[in-house]
Design a protein around this motif. Structure first.
Motif, PDB file in Angstrom:
ATOM      1  N   PHE A  79      10.381 -85.693 -17.868  1.00  0.00           N
ATOM      2  CA  PHE A  79      10.394 -86.646 -16.780  1.00  0.00           C
ATOM      3  C   PHE A  79       9.588 -85.922 -15.774  1.00  0.00           C
ATOM      4  CE2 PHE A  79      12.286 -90.276 -14.759  1.00  0.00           C
ATOM      5  CZ  PHE A  79      12.384 -89.915 -13.482  1.00  0.00           C
ATOM      6  N   LEU A  80       9.768 -84.650 -15.669  1.00  0.00           N
ATOM      7  CA  LEU A  80       9.086 -83.662 -14.714  1.00  0.00           C
ATOM      8  C   LEU A  80       7.490 -83.575 -14.784  1.00  0.00           C
ATOM      9  CD1 LEU A  80       9.788 -81.527 -12.456  1.00  0.00           C
ATOM     10  CD2 LEU A  80       9.693 -79.840 -14.185  1.00  0.00           C
ATOM     11  N   ALA A  81       7.080 -83.922 -15.961  1.00  0.00           N
ATOM     12  CA  ALA A  81       5.769 -84.110 -16.323  1.00  0.00           C
ATOM     13  C   ALA A  81       5.095 -85.140 -15.505  1.00  0.00           C
ATOM     14  CB  ALA A  81       5.464 -84.375 -17.774  1.00  0.00           C
ATOM     15  N   ALA A  82       5.647 -86.104 -15.173  1.00  0.00           N
ATOM     16  CA  ALA A  82       5.280 -87.452 -14.195  1.00  0.00           C
ATOM     17  C   ALA A  82       5.169 -86.971 -12.821  1.00  0.00           C
ATOM     18  CB  ALA A  82       6.097 -88.509 -14.324  1.00  0.00           C
ATOM     19  N   PHE A  83       5.824 -85.891 -12.429  1.00  0.00           N
ATOM     20  CA  PHE A  83       5.886 -85.379 -11.119  1.00  0.00           C
ATOM     21  C   PHE A  83       5.417 -84.005 -10.938  1.00  0.00           C
ATOM     22  CE2 PHE A  83       7.971 -89.004  -9.660  1.00  0.00           C
ATOM     23  CZ  PHE A  83       8.727 -89.658 -10.457  1.00  0.00           C
ATOM     24  N   ARG A  84       4.720 -83.675 -12.089  1.00  0.00           N
ATOM     25  CA  ARG A  84       4.200 -82.095 -12.171  1.00  0.00           C
ATOM     26  C   ARG A  84       3.758 -81.604 -10.731  1.00  0.00           C
ATOM     27  NH1 ARG A  84       6.104 -78.476 -14.591  1.00  0.00           N
ATOM     28  NH2 ARG A  84       5.998 -79.493 -16.677  1.00  0.00           N
ATOM     29  N   THR A 124      -0.511 -83.488  -5.864  1.00  0.00           N
ATOM     30  CA  THR A 124      -1.211 -84.699  -6.466  1.00  0.00           C
ATOM     31  C   THR A 124      -0.370 -85.897  -6.099  1.00  0.00           C
ATOM     32  OG1 THR A 124      -1.953 -83.262  -8.184  1.00  0.00           O
ATOM     33  CG2 THR A 124      -2.328 -85.611  -8.454  1.00  0.00           C
ATOM     34  N   VAL A 125       0.908 -85.769  -6.487  1.00  0.00           N
ATOM     35  CA  VAL A 125       1.692 -87.081  -6.270  1.00  0.00           C
ATOM     36  C   VAL A 125       1.580 -87.555  -4.715  1.00  0.00           C
ATOM     37  CG1 VAL A 125       4.105 -87.772  -6.002  1.00  0.00           C
ATOM     38  CG2 VAL A 125       3.391 -86.442  -7.825  1.00  0.00           C
ATOM     39  N   GLU A 126       1.530 -86.663  -3.776  1.00  0.00           N
ATOM     40  CA  GLU A 126       1.420 -86.946  -2.490  1.00  0.00           C
ATOM     41  C   GLU A 126       0.129 -87.547  -2.118  1.00  0.00           C
ATOM     42  OE1 GLU A 126       2.880 -84.957   1.984  1.00  0.00           O
ATOM     43  OE2 GLU A 126       1.709 -83.673   0.426  1.00  0.00           O
ATOM     44  N   LEU A 171       2.980 -94.567 -12.794  1.00  0.00           N
ATOM     45  CA  LEU A 171       2.476 -94.253 -11.344  1.00  0.00           C
ATOM     46  C   LEU A 171       1.228 -95.133 -11.020  1.00  0.00           C
ATOM     47  CD1 LEU A 171       2.651 -90.457 -11.907  1.00  0.00           C
ATOM     48  CD2 LEU A 171       4.436 -91.853 -10.915  1.00  0.00           C
ATOM     49  N   HIS A 172       1.441 -95.783 -10.080  1.00  0.00           N
ATOM     50  CA  HIS A 172       0.118 -96.649  -9.610  1.00  0.00           C
ATOM     51  C   HIS A 172      -0.429 -95.676  -8.716  1.00  0.00           C
ATOM     52  CE1 HIS A 172       1.847-100.591 -11.264  1.00  0.00           C
ATOM     53  NE2 HIS A 172       2.794 -99.703 -11.402  1.00  0.00           N
ATOM     54  N   CYS A 173      -1.558 -95.199  -9.199  1.00  0.00           N
ATOM     55  CA  CYS A 173      -2.453 -94.322  -8.163  1.00  0.00           C
ATOM     56  C   CYS A 173      -3.715 -94.859  -7.411  1.00  0.00           C
ATOM     57  CB  CYS A 173      -2.821 -92.845  -9.018  1.00  0.00           C
ATOM     58  SG  CYS A 173      -1.613 -92.317  -9.734  1.00  0.00           S
ATOM     59  N   ARG A 174      -4.128 -94.175  -6.595  1.00  0.00           N
ATOM     60  CA  ARG A 174      -5.463 -94.532  -5.938  1.00  0.00           C
ATOM     61  C   ARG A 174      -6.577 -95.028  -7.043  1.00  0.00           C
ATOM     62  NH1 ARG A 174      -6.909 -90.499  -1.291  1.00  0.00           N
ATOM     63  NH2 ARG A 174      -7.386 -89.490  -2.990  1.00  0.00           N
ATOM     64  N   TYR A 175      -7.384 -95.816  -6.450  1.00  0.00           N
ATOM     65  CA  TYR A 175      -8.624 -96.308  -7.148  1.00  0.00           C
ATOM     66  C   TYR A 175      -7.973 -97.044  -8.391  1.00  0.00           C
ATOM     67  CZ  TYR A 175     -10.136 -92.468  -4.125  1.00  0.00           C
ATOM     68  OH  TYR A 175     -10.240 -91.638  -3.034  1.00  0.00           O
TER      69      TYR A 175
END
Lengths: 390, 280
Positions: free
Chosen positions: A80-85, A89-91, A112-116
């Motif tokens: 689970f932590l891997a998603a928020f490692r 970057t998350v921020e 995770l829906h990220c930029r671009y």
């Protein structure tokens, strides 16, 4: 279960997971009506941590599909932590985070829906589990102190990151003292440096404790919560009682609350001199406990005798063979701690994969004695997935 | 035996912190000598240090606003303590925003150097950090091993190049061999050489300058271009260089051919002498 976290809250969630990861290796996820609960416990069961995120924390929150029971699961913390490692970057790049779990799929999905337009999907395998619950009530602790997390963060700065145990207490002049705790070395030629930090009462928003009250706990396990609270700019409250009773560290805000419950060293373990001694070189006996004669019972309890099974998950795995132990304390016959004390000492080394024997006894398996003998207030009890036990 | 001292000036405190950090890098355990005018950090050339010795001296009045000490006896008015230098360094590092720092010799079940720091605090209440550094009192019979080393008559004395540069060069050379040849002459040249079966690497530092000769006679006969060399363990040199975070005010290297290399540094007002013996 389906929930959607957006904006700055994604980082808050990530930070919470980071702080939980300092405690245990498995994360228990439990979606409830009043919010999503993330919990963990350490392998020696001397530390329990829980974050509850209210429904308002999420942009969308659905604990369970209509007409269905909420599913709870446990997953490997590091997955689970891997998603928020990387919180940085998350921020910077994550816009939304969607966590979903449905009974049909065998995976917990963290997307995770990220930029671009980049989308990162983590499909995590999970195990059904029983609810991990520790029963504790901060209101029942006789001592409370509360301060902005920043004050406590600054207070622990002088201590080396490797330091395990620390003693927190009230010293002369109602100053709050934090002191590094050292085991008495048999080989006196190698002594460690002792560091003490003393903070005035004025820095605390609340200080309800008398001089001499003190507890010794594992600082490493608290650091996760401290750093979470500092980054979220929250106040941290510490509720504690007599040495040996667990200490509760709590943060709260309108959208979430977090509780870290840590075992404290009992009277018989403590070697350090009292915090409030006029002449430092005079050996003052350790703090006297309050008159709870069965305090030592907690330390000697054998966890297997006192495990209490909570609600089992309602699905095909109902046929687990758990110990049929009744829920209410009143029904349990009193057990004498004597015969179990040796077992408890041997316990950490016999379980495979446990860390080296820690000084803290398993805090949660307090003796569930008959009402006549029970200590004031409910003793913290931990319910665990009996099936998962090795 | 009594010792108590206080630092109130931020610059003095920072300087003292830097000195202790340097000592912590140079020697894991060292002796601290406290005398009425000076403080010395000493490492004697015993087997444990691999023959390396160190003598660091500072004038107490350059640091402490208050300084009181009472030695073992009136004839022997000094205190010799053995301590783990990293403890002192760590304790001082927590004094970043200190209003005042006090050091004193205490006895808390065992002898300690207690460092007590009053921190600047936003709120009205003060915060106090106390560190009890365990120390061992060195008995008088061992004091003779901890005296100021006699500076040997060197064959060549040369100023050192920028230490950071020297350190990065030596770090790379260390991968090739443990055996380093350090040589210098009276024309301001210093060479660091590694010689292995496969490769020879030499780094040349030129125009470094030589300090004025102490005595005219011995060195007048010496050919300025002639190199004096010492073979040393490169790791010892690296440890020495690692301790120098800041470029010193003055840095001299004295070479006694085939015997030892002596580094004589001055960090503002703190002097450091470091001796590395030749391979035996």
């Amino acid at each position: 279960m389906k929930c959607l976290v957006t904006g700055g809250n994604v980082k808050v969630l990530g930070k919470a997971v980071h702080s939980l990861s300092r405690i245990g290796e498995e994360l228990y996820l439990e979606p409830m009506e009043d919010g999503l609960s993330l919990r963990t416990v350490n392998s020696s069961r001397s530390a329990y941590a829980c974050f509850l995120f209210a429904p308002l924390f999420f942009q969308q929150y659905q604990a369970a599909a209509p007409g269905q029971e909420a599913l709870r699961c446990k997953i490997l913390m590091k997955s689970f932590l891997a998603a928020f490692r990387s919180l940085a970057t998350v921020e910077k790049s994550v816009e939304k985070c969607c966590i979903s779990l449905n009974g049909r799929s065998s995976r917990l999905v963290v997307q995770l829906h990220c930029r671009y337009g980049v989308r990162k999907t983590h499909n995590l395998s999970f195990q059904d589990c029983e609810s991990l619950q520790a029963i504790f009530d901060p209101a029942l602790c006789s001592h409370v102190l509360r301060a902005p997390a920043r004050v406590l963060g600054e207070a622990v700065l002088p201590f080396p990151p490797a330091l395990a145990e620390v003693t927190l207490g009230i010293g002369c002049g109602r100053r709050v003292i934090l002191r590094s705790y050292q085991e008495e070395e048999a080989d006196s030629s190698i002594r460690a440096m002792v560091t003490e930090m003393s903070i005035g009462e004025e820095d605390f928003q609340q200080l309800q404790a008398q001089e001499g009250a003190a507890i010794t706990f594992c600082l490493k396990e608290l650091r996760g919560l401290l750093s979470f609270a500092e980054s979220a700019n929250l106040s941290l409250s510490v509720h504690f009682d007599a040495p040996g009773r667990p200490a509760i560290f709590a943060v709260k805000d309108s959208l979430l609350d977090g509780h870290f419950v840590l075992a404290t060293m009992s009277e018989s373990d403590l070697h350090s001199p009292a915090l409030c001694s006029p002449e430092p070189h005079r050996l003052v006996p350790p703090l006297q406990a309050h008159s709870t004669p069965h305090l030592d019972d907690f330390a000697n309890d054998d966890i297997d005798s006192y495990m209490i099974a909570m609600e089992t998950t309602v699905d095909s795995e109902g046929s687990r063979a758990g110990p049929s132990i009744p829920l209410s304390p009143g029904l349990r016959p009193p057990c004498s701690p004597g015969p179990y004390s040796e077992d408890n000492d041997a316990e950490p080394s016999t379980e495979p994969g446990t860390p080296p024997p820690k000084k803290f006894r398993s805090l949660f398996f307090g003796s569930i004695l008959a009402p006549a003998h029970s200590p004031p207030g409910p003793s913290p009890v931990l319910a665990e997935d009996s099936e998962g036990e090795g | 035996m009594k010792f108590r001292a206080k630092i109130v000036d931020a610059a003095c405190l920072n300087h003292f912190t830097r000195v202790s950090a340097m000592i912590a890098k140079l020697a894991k355990t060292c002796a601290l000598r406290i005398s009425p005018q000076k403080l010395n950090f000493i490492l004697s050339d015993k087997v444990a240090s691999g023959g390396v010795s160190m003598w660091c001296e500072l004038e107490q009045e350059n640091f402490f606003s208050e300084f009181q000490m009472e030695g073992v006896s009136t004839e022997n008015n000094a205190i010799y303590l053995e301590l783990t230098s990293e403890n002192l360094s760590r304790a001082l590092k927590t004094a970043q925003n200190a209003r005042a720092l006090k050091v004193k010799l205490t006895n808390k079940h065992f002898p300690c150097l207690t460092v007590s720091i009053e921190l600047l605090s936003v709120s009205s209440s003060s915060r106090i950090v106390t560190h009890d550094i365990p120390v061992k009192v060195i008995p008088r019979k061992l004091w003779k091993d901890l005296q100021e080393p006699t500076v040997p008559d060197s064959d060549v004395s040369v100023y050192l190049p920028v230490l950071k540069t020297m350190k990065s060069v030596v770090e790379k050379m260390r991968n090739l061999s443990n055996h380093l040849i350090i040589e210098a002459n009276l024309s301001g040249d210093l060479n660091l050489k590694i010689e292995t079966e496969l490769v020879c690497v030499t780094t040349h530092f030129k125009d470094l300058g030589n300090p004025p000769l102490a005595s005219e006679d011995a060195s007048q006969d010496r050919d300025p271009a002639q190199m004096a060399e010492v073979h040393i363990d490169i790791r010892k040199l690296l440890q020495f260089l690692a301790g120098q975070q800041v470029n010193p005010t003055r840095a001299v290297c004295n070479i006694v051919s085939n015997k030892l290399v002596h580094f004589d540094l001055l960090h503002e007002d703190v002097s450091l002498q470091y001796f590395i013996p030749a391979f035996s």
